[in-house]
Design a protein around this motif. Sequence first.
Motif, short mmCIF file in Angstrom:
data_model
loop_
_atom_site.label_atom_id
_atom_site.label_comp_id
_atom_site.label_asym_id
_atom_site.label_seq_id
_atom_site.Cartn_x
_atom_site.Cartn_y
_atom_site.Cartn_z
N ARG A 302 0.83 -1.20 0.00
CA ARG A 302 0.00 0.00 0.00
C ARG A 302 0.87 1.26 0.00
O ARG A 302 0.63 2.18 -0.77
CB ARG A 302 -0.93 0.00 1.23
N GLY A 305 4.26 0.15 -2.76
CA GLY A 305 4.03 -0.55 -4.02
C GLY A 305 5.02 -1.66 -4.29
O GLY A 305 5.31 -1.98 -5.43
N ARG A 342 -7.39 1.15 -6.91
CA ARG A 342 -6.70 2.23 -6.22
C ARG A 342 -6.48 3.37 -7.21
O ARG A 342 -6.19 3.13 -8.39
CB ARG A 342 -5.33 1.80 -5.70
N SER A 423 -0.62 -0.49 -7.56
CA SER A 423 0.42 -0.40 -6.54
C SER A 423 1.79 -0.68 -7.13
O SER A 423 2.76 0.04 -6.87
CB SER A 423 0.14 -1.39 -5.41
#
Length: 613
Positions: A302, A305, A342, A423
């Motif tokens: 998170r 990456g 994301r 990520s």
Amino acid sequence: MRARSRTNITTSPESRQPCVDNPLRVSCGVLSASDVGKTVELDGWVHRRRDHGGLIFIDVRDRSGITQVTFDPSKGETFALAETLRGEDVVSVRGTVRRRPAGTENVKLATGEVEVPADGLEILNRSETPPFVIAAEEEPAEEVRLRYRYLDLRRPRMQRNLTVRHKIVKAIRDYFDEHGFLEIETPNLIKSTPEGARDYLVPSRVHRGSFYALPQSPQILKQILMIGGLGRYMQIARCFRDEDPRADRQPEFTQVDVEMTFVRQDDVLEVMEGSMRYVWRSALGLEIPSSLPRLTYAEAMRRYGSDKPDLRFELELLDVADLFRGGAFGLFADLAESDANRVIALRWPGGSSLSRRDFDAVTELAKTFGAKGLAYISLAPDGIKGSIARFVDEPLAAALRERTGAQDGDAILFVGDAARGASEVAGRLRLEIGERLGLRKPDAFAFCWVLGFPLFERDEESGEITFSHHPFTAPAPGQEALFDSDPLAITAQHYDLVLNGYELGSGSIRNHQAEFQRKVFKRLGLTDEQIDDRFGFFMEALTYGAPPHGGMALGIDRIVMLACGETSIRDVIAFPKNQMARDVMMDAPSGVPDQALKDLGLQILSIPPKPAE
RNA sequence: GGCGUUGUAGCUCAGUUGGUUAGAGCGCCGCCCUGUCACGGCGGAGGUCGUGGGUUCGAGCCCCAUCAACGUCGCCA
């Protein structure tokens, strides 16, 4: 020139002790003003010669350094011989150490206060003109260096790297010895246990049609040592994996392999990080933090990456999906609707000075990382620019500044995709930014632990469940119940040690009960027959009172590479393979006589046509 | 196996928009030089521009293929 570590490692004098039968012999890097008046013999290579016609200077070199020798025409025969000296000739020089004439000292040289006027010269061997100059600043192509490795090894850089390697390995042995570990050798001719990397196979002459495998690691053997009651084991172990080489890996490599009984995860972490602390202190003279940062796998992915984050710099991945939800930029607004996606923002300090062309190049780079595209805004003094500037109104701009800490003069990159892919792309862009900003300093060392990996993962090709570390890794306590309901949710007692974005190694607490180990194998899709055929000896060993145990293995080549400030492990291995897994000095691998194949019962089906060059 | 970069003298490299005989530094060879240390000076040798094909009046330079080295993706329990 590669960047150097700030460690002041120098190659040690070969010996300050004179030879038993030659009390005059001294190393080339040790003489100083206190030796003036001593008669000595210097043995070494002609590093450089400066022939003034009436006076000749020769720098004589060995591993310890360089001493200047002078030849004066008054010593007729010796002088005549000296005139014939060329680079890399091997000489033995006798003379009496004297202080250099005032004003001619060389402060750049450890021995620069003195010199040895030669009374006698013996040429022990001549050298052909070498293909490259050992004393030169320029570095030859690696291909040339590896072909003439014996010459490359004479260069101070390689001598330093191999010295650091020796010191590190010695420190490791000392540390584990002091902590009650036994160094135990394990065989290199072992049983092939499929799964994992491709094995190197060694055909048996005595048992035609059967093969040994070279160990990918001594994993099962060290576990059996634990079952054998050895308690604490370590080994500087050679490992073999038949996979394509990279800058940080090659087919054979060296690990410090460790295993302990009656330990929990924290015990292993403490011992292992202690070993690194000891190595850095005693081999490099540097202190590393008294307790290393710990990240979970999920957190590492998170925030950075990557499951091997480079913590030498911040520039974390920041989630901004919520800021785009329902907004004007449709792509990100859509992505923001699902938690499986994301939208990541990356601050690029000073990035607003980049040109459109620069951003295009970064976008291309992002595509090579697997991104579909790259959005960015540039916080220029005269307003917001960039690919999505027209979707960024004042409130959104303010929120982005707030979230990222970006200021005028910075740029912000945005990566939006399914969480895993986004990520990874953002993580690689983060490294790129860090690189360009000079934040990945070779003399900074940022260790961390990454913990809490999943025990299993889904193989993307086959869709089958497979192990993420190896099949002997134990699940976290209390998670056995998930085995049938949700195996992918199980967390492993598995840990990676990471340094500067490189995985130094990994380890785990192992399964020590046969019944449970069998359950894991079966979950991985093996039948009882397969388990017994491949791992029968090990399964049997587990049934005779196997103690709880766990351990770890760290890659020595990578440790030394980073400690030396190098970017390739080939620069810390005396005789490395090239990217095609060839030894270009020996020309290995190579064919063998027909008789050798016959003895082994082997037949070559076909040999690819030899390339015309 | 894919992608990228590179390939010109022994080594490190330059070579403009395609244009006469392909250059430099280091190294090498010869001569000169008694305080240099990347010594200096003068002279010289050394190249099928990775290989094969193509485009062109003309290719080190453009196109295609191929080989090699390095980097990277796949792969690396």
